[in-house]
Design a protein around this motif. Structure first.
Motif, PDB file in Angstrom:
ATOM      1  N   UNK A 124       9.522   4.220 -16.541  1.00 35.25           N
ATOM      2  CA  UNK A 124       9.351   2.762 -16.491  1.00 35.25           C
ATOM      3  C   UNK A 124      10.135   2.179 -15.327  1.00 35.25           C
ATOM      4  N   UNK A 125      11.352   2.681 -15.172  1.00 36.15           N
ATOM      5  CA  UNK A 125      12.188   2.218 -14.065  1.00 36.15           C
ATOM      6  C   UNK A 125      11.572   2.560 -12.719  1.00 36.15           C
ATOM      7  N   UNK A 126      11.027   3.774 -12.618  1.00 36.11           N
ATOM      8  CA  UNK A 126      10.382   4.187 -11.365  1.00 36.11           C
ATOM      9  C   UNK A 126       9.181   3.286 -11.087  1.00 36.11           C
TER      10      UNK A 126
ATOM     11  N   UNK B 271       8.524   0.937  -7.812  1.00 33.46           N
ATOM     12  CA  UNK B 271       7.356   1.112  -6.938  1.00 33.46           C
ATOM     13  C   UNK B 271       6.525  -0.164  -6.882  1.00 33.46           C
ATOM     14  N   UNK B 272       6.543  -0.922  -8.002  1.00 30.71           N
ATOM     15  CA  UNK B 272       5.778  -2.159  -8.019  1.00 30.71           C
ATOM     16  C   UNK B 272       6.243  -3.103  -6.925  1.00 30.71           C
ATOM     17  N   UNK B 273       7.532  -3.084  -6.632  1.00 25.71           N
ATOM     18  CA  UNK B 273       8.090  -4.035  -5.667  1.00 25.71           C
ATOM     19  C   UNK B 273       8.365  -3.418  -4.283  1.00 25.71           C
TER      20      UNK B 273
ATOM     21  N   UNK C 222      -3.743  -1.966  -2.561  1.00 21.64           N
ATOM     22  CA  UNK C 222      -2.583  -1.120  -2.285  1.00 21.64           C
ATOM     23  C   UNK C 222      -1.418  -1.442  -3.226  1.00 21.64           C
ATOM     24  N   UNK C 223      -1.603  -2.400  -4.077  1.00 24.70           N
ATOM     25  CA  UNK C 223      -0.562  -2.735  -5.055  1.00 24.70           C
ATOM     26  C   UNK C 223      -0.509  -1.761  -6.234  1.00 24.70           C
ATOM     27  N   UNK C 224      -1.522  -0.942  -6.372  1.00 26.81           N
ATOM     28  CA  UNK C 224      -1.595  -0.069  -7.545  1.00 26.81           C
ATOM     29  C   UNK C 224      -0.490   0.981  -7.553  1.00 26.81           C
TER      30      UNK C 224
ATOM     31  N   UNK D  18       3.398   4.915 -17.319  1.00 23.74           N
ATOM     32  CA  UNK D  18       3.877   3.607 -16.870  1.00 23.74           C
ATOM     33  C   UNK D  18       2.971   3.118 -15.761  1.00 23.74           C
ATOM     34  N   UNK D  19       2.946   1.827 -15.537  1.00 22.58           N
ATOM     35  CA  UNK D  19       2.116   1.259 -14.469  1.00 22.58           C
ATOM     36  C   UNK D  19       0.632   1.430 -14.771  1.00 22.58           C
TER      37      UNK D  19
END
Lengths: 311, 311, 311, 311
Positions: C11-13, C17-19, C38-40, C55-56
């Motif tokens: 979850x932390x990873x 990566x989201x930001x 490219x936000x995926x 996650x994600x």
């Protein structure tokens, strides 16, 4: 074409080159070359009848660099004949002058005697039983005889600077030594090679030295090489005289020629003329930019290309 | 040299070649080539005065293969001029005729128009807005006009066999397409290419078709290309006409020439002669072994090398 | 490490990566790939005990592209065993994924089954006596079984777009055909290849499909391949799974892995975990930029590198 | 696995290797290597618990040659950290150990520190402000400490012979110097390089010296490098440790390893064992034939491959 016409033509060419804006980039890997002004331009033409025509800085000596490879090859062929071809090829390299790639795939046999690796082998051939100083003296005497000018000299500053920075040439020589295609100690062979490159000649001297290739191997009554050998050296200059720019030189100019990184070019119109041009700015392949342009102008105006029907 | 002399010379050469023991290896990648007897040898010479001299199997049509690349290039230069040089280079490749390596490092631009990749680009240029059948018809008409012989034809059996086995050429074309240097559909471009290679001509027809390169771009009073273009095509044949054997051909023979894997060679002595030789056995570089030998004999006896002073 | 810990880690990873600002460059050679935002970012981990952590965007199907080469190789090894290795090597290529150079010097034998050329040979092996549609069906069934998920499908839009623009792959296939290393018609073989590349899977599905490589060739009680074969496929993924970036992947992450140009990576920690990450932005070698970064974070936090002593 | 079992296993392997008929070809480029009997075979295994197991000629010193590249890299990373990676890559070369081709296309940056060119750069890094004799002394002390054995020495006869025949290495060093990637005088750098290659160690000594890579960077309580660096050196040995045979070594054996032309191999099973094998006969890639076979047997019997799930 009358002699007056030719003088007019080369004067006109020298004038155009004097004012050319795009002049190429002067070699800067050693200080003695880097310091040559890029404004220089000279041209000299010796005709079959012996007449000499010059314009621009035709009397100023410059470093002939790789043009010396033609004279070294001529000597080596004289020394061991076609044995030379067991150690060096006769094909254009399709690569830069100092490429090492083909040596790996082709087992230490350089493509031709006009790229660095090939000329280093030629030096090794010439050394044979000679001492380096003897081999250097032999080439110097040969060029002086060809040009009929004992003032031609080797620029020791250039030779020394080449030695100091010639890591690629040390790499090439060691690499060929690993394949057994250099027999003598690498330092000695390169000592000779760097001195050959350091020959300083003016356009006039160079055009005179090229007469034997114009005249079927002779200078006047004196035979330097056989007619057949003269023809073959011309052929090599056509195929391989300008590194990976050789095809383009043939396409645009259509004469056998050999360039040097000092900005000189020796070109030969067989039976017609021996030509030397000099301008230190180089194109990306390492050949004189204005020198090539001047030769292109000259053949346009004279019809001297070997690919043109002659009257 | 008198005409009687020339006839004697080529008769003598044909005789020597008839009995030569080492004859090279006939191309066997397609049946129509593999079935040609290796005993064949023909030679035809057209002089500047229009006289024609033949010996051996000079009347027998053979597959001219890559020699067609000269005619295709000439047409493409006529169609789009120097635009051609944006898509193909003018330098010897230093590699085999069907190498793909340089295309990768040089971004899909073939080294010259006389290797397969380059000739495929030339076909793509010629296609332009034409249908394949029109482009093929155009080349056929062009060659017939040049030779003054409407019996010249394309061997469909050869074209078909090339198509069936031409995987390397499909690779080359697709590869260049990936770089955007082939514009039309690969199948159409190669259809044209394979038909060009399948032109069948005799030595006589081929020597006649080469006259325009001997005579500064003209055939008699008819101008085919400008003098400058003629000169440049000759230069390309000198630099690049024999794949990775081009330097050696210049060295030994000293004439612009183009070979084909069918065993033919077209050679040009500018202002003097257009020459075609044929013998199907090839040397390891894919050039006619006896064809090259015959040309070497011919220039020795006539002094036609462009690197020799002319009287 | 407890299961709660792992969920926290990924979850932390995913949050990091989201930001992330530097996200690489989304593949744009075909529209269906170019249009992926490219936000995926997604990640899924299946542990040896069967637990699944995501996650994600772990549920969103993406084009697995070259990751399919792992499944295709596994099938081909099952079909013909070590015969595969007569037609494709096991060495890293040191070149880009679509390089053709080595095929020329190595006679049409691709370096490994994870570069395009090698995977095309694998498709040719799989075709054998099958029709293309059967081979495609076989792979689809295999992947569905491995993942235990019948909803996995092939994206025909992608397959079609690959076909339309795949000139380099046509070049590779024709080139190998010229060497006899492709047996079937090029169009059929590539039809299969393009469909394999067009498999669409989510991170969850992909991590599940990779379980057999984590668990010595088994999925639960079901043996997919022998332990030895499982080990060897892992070794190939380590050596060759990331094109000319494989050494760096091993250096930074230390897990067998295979990337695809769609931005997915399948990585395996033998005996521990099967991991899938996805983020469409690529680094210059064509591997997911954030995907690699996420895996680097994961192994830092878990100590899963195979090069680390395990407790 | 019990200790008695392991001793039995390596005894059995040594026995098999003693009678193997195919033994590879002993390096013959220098006399001190050429004179080593091809009958030799030794193996030593140090377990994580410190126990040592040997069989065959495990006490006989041999020339470790390129295995020294692992120790030199470790020292260089200690000296300048990740700065090393600005001057040498981390990717498998896909070429022979002494290839020069990639240096030309990649501007003098060697692919990795385990091919000759890369190790020469590493020596140049180590030289820094040291004298050659100091750098050589530093490596010798380091290896002695790692192995806990002050009797380890450099074989000057080997160092001298390397120097005398190392033309390819002189070529590599000069070539990189031309690109500015060697800073010190070539003779000094190679003097160090040749001495490193001339380290003589027995299997026992080598296995002991490899313990820090087995144990996350430590030897007992003493930390040699960080855990991360230990992991990364192992990764490099996996990717690049066996020249153009690295992929196959990973495939068959699945352990990080580094071979030398003297016939030695150091292999590491992280957390489990440090292994040295020696047999002077080489396969065509220059790696010990029986050494590789012995390691293959060992991992089959022990399941030590990093690609296998561990219990």
């Amino acid at each position: 074409m009358g002699i007056a016409d030719l003088s007019a033509i080369i004067t006109e060419i020298a004038e155009e080159m004097r004012f050319a804006e795009v002049r190429g980039k002067v070699a800067d890997y050693i200080p003695p070359l880097a310091s040559v002004p890029h404004t220089k331009f000279g041209i000299a033409v010796v005709m079959a009848d012996g007449s000499l025509h010059t314009a621009g800085d035709a009397e100023e000596p410059f470093s002939i660099q790789s043009i010396s490879k033609v004279f070294a090859l001529t000597l080596a062929l004289g020394a061991v004949g076609d044995q030379v071809w067991k150690r060096v090829g006769r094909e254009p390299s399709g690569s830069a002058f100092n490429s090492i790639v083909q040596l790996e795939t082709e087992q230490g046999i350089p493509r031709n005697p006009f790229i660095n690796a090939g000329a280093i082998v030629v030096c090794d051939v010439l050394l044979g039983r000679l001492e380096p100083r003897e081999a250097i003296g032999q080439l110097l005497r040969f060029v002086r005889e060809l040009a009929g000018d004992d003032s031609i000299a080797i620029d020791e500053t250039v030779a020394w600077a080449e030695q100091e920075t010639g890591f690629r040439n040390f790499a090439l020589a060691n690499y060929m030594r690993a394949f057994g295609n250099i027999h003598g100690p690498v330092e000695r062979v390169l000592g000779v090679y760097f001195h050959f490159c350091a020959l300083a000649m003016s356009c006039r001297q160079l055009a005179l030295a090229g007469r034997f290739l114009m005249d079927g191997g002779r200078v006047g009554a004196h035979r330097v090489v056989t007619e057949r050998r003269s023809r073959r050296i011309n052929a090599l200059m056509m195929s391989c005289g300008h590194y990976d720019n050789s095809g383009d030189f043939a396409f645009r100019i259509g004469l056998p020629g050999k360039s040097g990184v000092g900005g000189g070019i020796l070109a030969v119109a067989p039976g017609v003329a021996s030509i030397a041009v000099w301008s230190p700015g180089l194109n990306p392949s390492g050949n004189s930019h204005l020198g090539q342009l001047a030769l292109e102008r000259l053949v346009q105006k004279t019809g001297w290309s070997v690919f043109e029907p002659r009257g």
